[in-house]
Write a protein that holds these residues in place. Structure first.
Motif, PDB file in Angstrom:
ATOM      1  N   ALA A  34       5.643  -3.455  -3.171  1.00 51.34           N
ATOM      2  CA  ALA A  34       4.247  -3.160  -3.673  1.00 51.34           C
ATOM      3  C   ALA A  34       3.340  -3.966  -3.074  1.00 51.34           C
ATOM      4  O   ALA A  34       2.213  -3.526  -2.922  1.00 51.34           O
ATOM      5  CB  ALA A  34       4.592  -3.331  -5.073  1.00 51.34           C
ATOM      6  N   THR A  35       3.691  -5.220  -2.689  1.00 49.59           N
ATOM      7  CA  THR A  35       2.604  -6.218  -2.321  1.00 49.59           C
ATOM      8  C   THR A  35       2.226  -5.796  -0.748  1.00 49.59           C
ATOM      9  O   THR A  35       1.089  -5.574  -0.395  1.00 49.59           O
ATOM     10  CB  THR A  35       3.130  -7.628  -2.247  1.00 49.59           C
ATOM     11  OG1 THR A  35       3.448  -8.239  -3.690  1.00 49.59           O
ATOM     12  CG2 THR A  35       2.191  -8.533  -1.421  1.00 49.59           C
ATOM     13  N   ARG A  36       3.386  -5.232  -0.014  1.00 54.57           N
ATOM     14  CA  ARG A  36       3.107  -5.114   1.113  1.00 54.57           C
ATOM     15  C   ARG A  36       2.399  -3.677   1.469  1.00 54.57           C
ATOM     16  O   ARG A  36       1.567  -3.518   2.293  1.00 54.57           O
ATOM     17  CB  ARG A  36       4.560  -4.865   2.177  1.00 54.57           C
ATOM     18  CG  ARG A  36       4.209  -4.742   3.531  1.00 54.57           C
ATOM     19  CD  ARG A  36       5.797  -4.919   4.466  1.00 54.57           C
ATOM     20  NE  ARG A  36       5.573  -4.891   5.813  1.00 54.57           N
ATOM     21  CZ  ARG A  36       5.371  -6.056   6.434  1.00 54.57           C
ATOM     22  NH1 ARG A  36       5.400  -7.205   5.734  1.00 54.57           N
ATOM     23  NH2 ARG A  36       5.337  -5.963   7.844  1.00 54.57           N
ATOM     24  N   TYR A  37       2.791  -2.428   0.575  1.00 53.74           N
ATOM     25  CA  TYR A  37       2.049  -1.380   0.793  1.00 53.74           C
ATOM     26  C   TYR A  37       1.015  -0.700  -0.299  1.00 53.74           C
ATOM     27  O   TYR A  37       0.892   0.486  -0.108  1.00 53.74           O
ATOM     28  CB  TYR A  37       3.371  -0.326   0.907  1.00 53.74           C
ATOM     29  CG  TYR A  37       4.105  -0.526   2.199  1.00 53.74           C
ATOM     30  CD1 TYR A  37       4.079  -0.193   3.398  1.00 53.74           C
ATOM     31  CD2 TYR A  37       5.631  -1.154   1.697  1.00 53.74           C
ATOM     32  CE1 TYR A  37       4.871  -0.601   4.599  1.00 53.74           C
ATOM     33  CE2 TYR A  37       6.267  -1.408   2.733  1.00 53.74           C
ATOM     34  CZ  TYR A  37       6.012  -0.960   4.189  1.00 53.74           C
ATOM     35  OH  TYR A  37       6.890  -1.318   5.186  1.00 53.74           O
ATOM     36  N   ALA A  38       0.745  -1.792  -0.924  1.00 53.83           N
ATOM     37  CA  ALA A  38      -0.337  -1.310  -2.121  1.00 53.83           C
ATOM     38  C   ALA A  38      -1.572  -0.701  -1.442  1.00 53.83           C
ATOM     39  O   ALA A  38      -2.010   0.130  -2.090  1.00 53.83           O
ATOM     40  CB  ALA A  38      -0.883  -2.821  -2.639  1.00 53.83           C
ATOM     41  N   ASP A  39      -1.921  -1.116  -0.203  1.00 48.33           N
ATOM     42  CA  ASP A  39      -3.296  -0.497   0.406  1.00 48.33           C
ATOM     43  C   ASP A  39      -2.923   0.561   1.557  1.00 48.33           C
ATOM     44  O   ASP A  39      -3.756   0.920   2.219  1.00 48.33           O
ATOM     45  CB  ASP A  39      -4.071  -1.535   0.840  1.00 48.33           C
ATOM     46  CG  ASP A  39      -4.470  -2.258  -0.263  1.00 48.33           C
ATOM     47  OD1 ASP A  39      -4.848  -1.784  -1.445  1.00 48.33           O
ATOM     48  OD2 ASP A  39      -4.802  -3.547  -0.263  1.00 48.33           O
ATOM     49  N   HIS A  40      -1.642   0.863   1.555  1.00 55.27           N
ATOM     50  CA  HIS A  40      -1.187   1.826   2.722  1.00 55.27           C
ATOM     51  C   HIS A  40      -1.913   3.120   2.673  1.00 55.27           C
ATOM     52  O   HIS A  40      -1.591   3.509   1.347  1.00 55.27           O
ATOM     53  CB  HIS A  40       0.083   1.755   3.345  1.00 55.27           C
ATOM     54  CG  HIS A  40       0.313   2.239   4.734  1.00 55.27           C
ATOM     55  ND1 HIS A  40       0.279   3.419   4.795  1.00 55.27           N
ATOM     56  CD2 HIS A  40       0.719   1.532   5.599  1.00 55.27           C
ATOM     57  CE1 HIS A  40       0.571   3.785   6.112  1.00 55.27           C
ATOM     58  NE2 HIS A  40       1.012   2.577   6.598  1.00 55.27           N
ATOM     59  N   PRO A  41      -2.778   3.597   3.486  1.00 51.43           N
ATOM     60  CA  PRO A  41      -3.072   5.171   3.048  1.00 51.43           C
ATOM     61  C   PRO A  41      -2.120   6.154   2.710  1.00 51.43           C
ATOM     62  O   PRO A  41      -2.572   7.325   2.458  1.00 51.43           O
ATOM     63  CB  PRO A  41      -3.996   5.281   4.103  1.00 51.43           C
ATOM     64  CG  PRO A  41      -3.548   4.432   5.451  1.00 51.43           C
ATOM     65  CD  PRO A  41      -2.936   3.257   4.739  1.00 51.43           C
ATOM     66  N   ALA A  42      -0.792   6.133   3.493  1.00 51.03           N
ATOM     67  CA  ALA A  42       0.062   7.001   3.227  1.00 51.03           C
ATOM     68  C   ALA A  42       0.721   7.122   1.768  1.00 51.03           C
ATOM     69  O   ALA A  42       1.161   8.130   1.504  1.00 51.03           O
ATOM     70  CB  ALA A  42       1.150   6.952   4.295  1.00 51.03           C
ATOM     71  N   LEU A  43       0.629   5.982   1.144  1.00 50.40           N
ATOM     72  CA  LEU A  43       1.224   5.748  -0.115  1.00 50.40           C
ATOM     73  C   LEU A  43       0.539   6.801  -1.100  1.00 50.40           C
ATOM     74  O   LEU A  43      -0.624   6.533  -1.349  1.00 50.40           O
ATOM     75  CB  LEU A  43       1.185   4.399  -0.591  1.00 50.40           C
ATOM     76  CG  LEU A  43       1.787   3.983  -1.919  1.00 50.40           C
ATOM     77  CD1 LEU A  43       3.315   4.209  -2.110  1.00 50.40           C
ATOM     78  CD2 LEU A  43       1.635   2.614  -2.284  1.00 50.40           C
TER      79      LEU A  43
END
Length: 682
Positions: free
Chosen positions: A144-153
């Motif tokens: 969650a920390t790593r991908y919180a702001d990834h636009p694909a999520l």
């Protein structure tokens, strides 16, 4: 009021118009890097919008306790985003890696016989293990920390099919958690001893530490202990679901969270009606089981998923393009079935259609399970059907976000009754709760009558149904008995069956004669059950045949009418089906298993007082299933061919979004075909 479309609920929709989502499980870690770009290209060709990633990736993401490898997943997420494909990112906790089970074998589940379930498959972890939870939540926090702001999520996918293989754990961890659960439920040992009826067989407990899960015993285990352990096991996994969810909501509050339920044959241990409030949208996995009611069962499960979602749109997370690999014989789907199966889920409220899996595995236990891209590659009938379905879902975009329109008939599905009615030490071991419910559903389909499969989940309005069928409603607390009585007195028409109304929430028999809590409402009394041997049948005077069960019914109320009597067997001359008028409604009782055909013959007599008839042309009844979804400006009528022959439907009543018209403009349902009409909202 309609719900928010899933395509808008899932983060990353970027203001797109509502649409039906499409995709499947994607496991790029099984393939070399050069395949990934081809995958994205083919996904775009097929119309894929959303994929689930990292479901079984824990060992790859965390190859050792203090070693992390996110580089490959970073690249996959970037590739998918560049291709316009959203990611439903799994927390990857479904299967712990070998290093964890070697270091901490105490996380492994234990059977009722005391056997350890070892690594080598999947879900080899205890739902109540504090050690497992510590490591799993650490992984969730890292993701969650790593991908919180990834636009694909676009969403979080918690674990995978929770409880599919590790639902009933009898370990010491489970024993401690079970005792805590019982303390919370009962408060005192005296209350527990009363609820469990421990005066029987000298089972009275004088200390909480004496209580264990129902492990392998010399004879029948205490029935309320068994029922409570089922409740506890469902709650233990629900609590685990909450633990992951709470981490995700803390770190990514704007990303919706779901997990894939398993409303499919063979899975009964998880009370999904109770779980539904824990997720931001309901998701389900379903696989067709062969047999004469295969597609009726698919419709039933999709309908039940909608009932659990309270009519709001839901996500079909997994189904198959063709054969699975876990049955004794795995038969592929016939032409048209891939699309019909998918669209039948959409008809019952799915706003997303996904498969297991995107690319068929070359190795492992599921290598012969079908996929969107089969071993034969994209130059295949399966991939062409997958691509055609993607185009169809784009055509049906106006359906997205609409809710299920209530049907005139409700079929009540109750987990406590399912669990309790099939326990041991009962009048028969042949009873099949889900099958009885499915038979009523099939009979209504055969008559062309729309029905909703609903639960007693808070928010379910039973009063909206003119006819309410409650098959094998075995567990009836006083509260539910009063609710059903009010329902009938206020104009509803209740139908229930054998082995109903017999016990309260503690599995204690309602005394004074059967059917216990429903005896006065039904106006009958039964002193003794009369179940039938497996090969025995009885004939009724309406030419139907009963199996499994009979009752020695005595009519006790002058308002109770005998609709059908037994013609043969030990109950010959006695009432088989009764109906009592009460208030402005009625309550009917069916004392034997009639099967789908017998219920089809009986149902018109039960539907008549409720004023329910089919909306379908007479020639289409039984051949076509009709469902309706409704939005603020339009209603969408789905017409699904249940068989293998064309069905003429006449002039379409509305705009044809999907379907085939003949030369005269009349609508024709092709074999295994689906049509969708758009009509103005009332």
């Amino acid at each position: 009021m309609t719900s928010t479309p899933l395509s808008h609920l899932l983060r990353g929709a970027r203001g797109d118009s509502p649409r039906l989502l499409y995709g499947g499980d994607y496991n790029p870690e099984q393939w070399p890097r050069e395949v990934w770009e081809e995958d994205v290209r083919l996904m775009r060709e097929a119309g894929v919008t959303t994929v689930s990633v990292a479901i079984f990736s824990w060992a790859r993401l965390q190859p050792a306790e203090d070693t992390w490898d996110f580089g490959w997943l970073d690249e996959v997420m970037d590739l998918l985003h560049a291709g316009g494909i959203g990611v439903d990112l799994a927390t990857a906790t479904a299967s712990p890696p070998p290093w964890l089970t070697l270091a901490h074998p105490e996380i492994l589940p234990v059977t009722a016989a005391g056997e350890t379930l070892w690594p080598g498959a999947r879900q080899h972890w205890r739902p109540t293990s504090p050690v497992f939870r510590e490591h799993a939540l650490r992984l969730v926090r890292e993701l969650a920390t790593r991908y919180a702001d990834h636009p694909a999520l676009v969403a979080w996918h918690i674990s995978n099919e929770l409880g599919c293989h590790n639902l009933y754990d009898h370990s010491d961890d489970a024993a401690r958690a079970f005792r805590d659960w019982l303390r919370a439920r009962y408060g005192t040992l005296d209350a527990l001893n009363h609820a469990w009826g421990t005066a029987f067989w000298s089972q009275r407990y004088s200390d909480w530490e004496q209580i264990l899960p129902p492990r392998l015993a010399a004879s029948f285990s205490n029935p309320t202990q068994q029922l409570d352990f089922k409740r506890f096991s469902s709650d233990a996994l629900k609590e685990y679901l909450r633990a992951e969810r709470d981490v995700l909501r803390e770190l990514t509050p704007d990303v919706p969270v779901t997990t894939n339920f398993m409303l499919t044959p063979g899975i009964k241990g998880l009370d999904y009606a109770d779980w539904a409030a824990e997720v931001d949208f309901v998701s389900n996995d379903h696989y067709v089981h062969p047999g004469p009611q295969a597609r009726d069962e698919l419709s039933f499960s999709a309908n039940l998923t909608s009932g659990i979602a309270l009519g709001r749109p839901w996500f079909l997370m997994e189904h198959s393009t063709g054969a699975v690999q876990w049955k004794p014989v795995n038969v592929p789907k016939r032409p048209g079935e891939l699309a019909r199966d998918s669209l039948l889920h959409v008809a019952h409220g799915a706003d997303a259609v996904c498969f297991f899996q995107w690319r068929q595995s070359a190795a492992g236990a599921e290598k012969y399970h079908s996929a969107m891209v089969p071993h034969a590659g994209p130059d295949s009938e399966v991939f062409r059907a997958v691509t055609a379905l993607g185009a169809t879902l784009r055509t049906l975009a106006p359906v997205a976000g609409t809710e299920r329109e209530p049907a005139p008939v409700g079929i009540l599905f109750d987990w406590d009754s399912w669990w309790a009615s099939e326990q041991d030490a009962h009048p028969t071991e042949l009873l099949d709760y889900r099958q009885e419910a499915l038979d009523w559903y099939s009979a209504l389909l055969a008559l062309g009558i729309r029905a909703d499969v609903v639960t007693t989940r808070p928010g379910t309005d039973l009063g909206r149904y003119r006819l309410l069928v409650a098959p094998v409603l075995h567990v009836v607390p006083e509260r539910l008995a009063k609710e059903l009585t009010r329902y009938a007195e206020n104009g509803g028409h209740l139908v229930t069956t054998y082995f109903s109304g017999l016990v309260d929430e503690n599995d204690h028999v309602w005394l004074g004669g059967y059917p216990g809590a429903l005896r006065e409402l039904l106006g009958i009394r039964i002193e003794e059950f009369a179940p039938l041997p497996a090969d025995a049948t009885v004939e009724l005077d309406d030419a139907t045949t009963g199996t499994l069960w009979t009752d020695r019914v005595t009519v006790t109320d002058p308002e109770t009418e005998v609709l059908t009597r037994y013609r043969t067997g030990d109950q010959a001359g006695r009432a088989a089906v009764t109906r009592r008028t009460t208030g402005s409604g009625s309550a009917a009782y069916v004392s034997t298993r009639l099967g789908a055909d017998g219920l089809t013959a009986l149902l018109p007599r039960l539907l008549g007082p409720a004023g329910i008839t089919s909306d379908l042309p007479e020639a289409a009844r039984g051949r076509v299933e009709q469902t309706v979804r409704r939005g603020p400006d339009a209603r969408f009528v789905f017409l699904v061919n249940r068989g293998d022959e064309s069905v003429p439907l006449g002039e379409p009543d509305g705009e044809v979004l999907l379907g085939t018209a003949g030369d005269d403009g009349a609508l024709v349902l092709e074999p295994r075909g689906v049509a969708v009409l758009r009509q103005p909202a009332d």
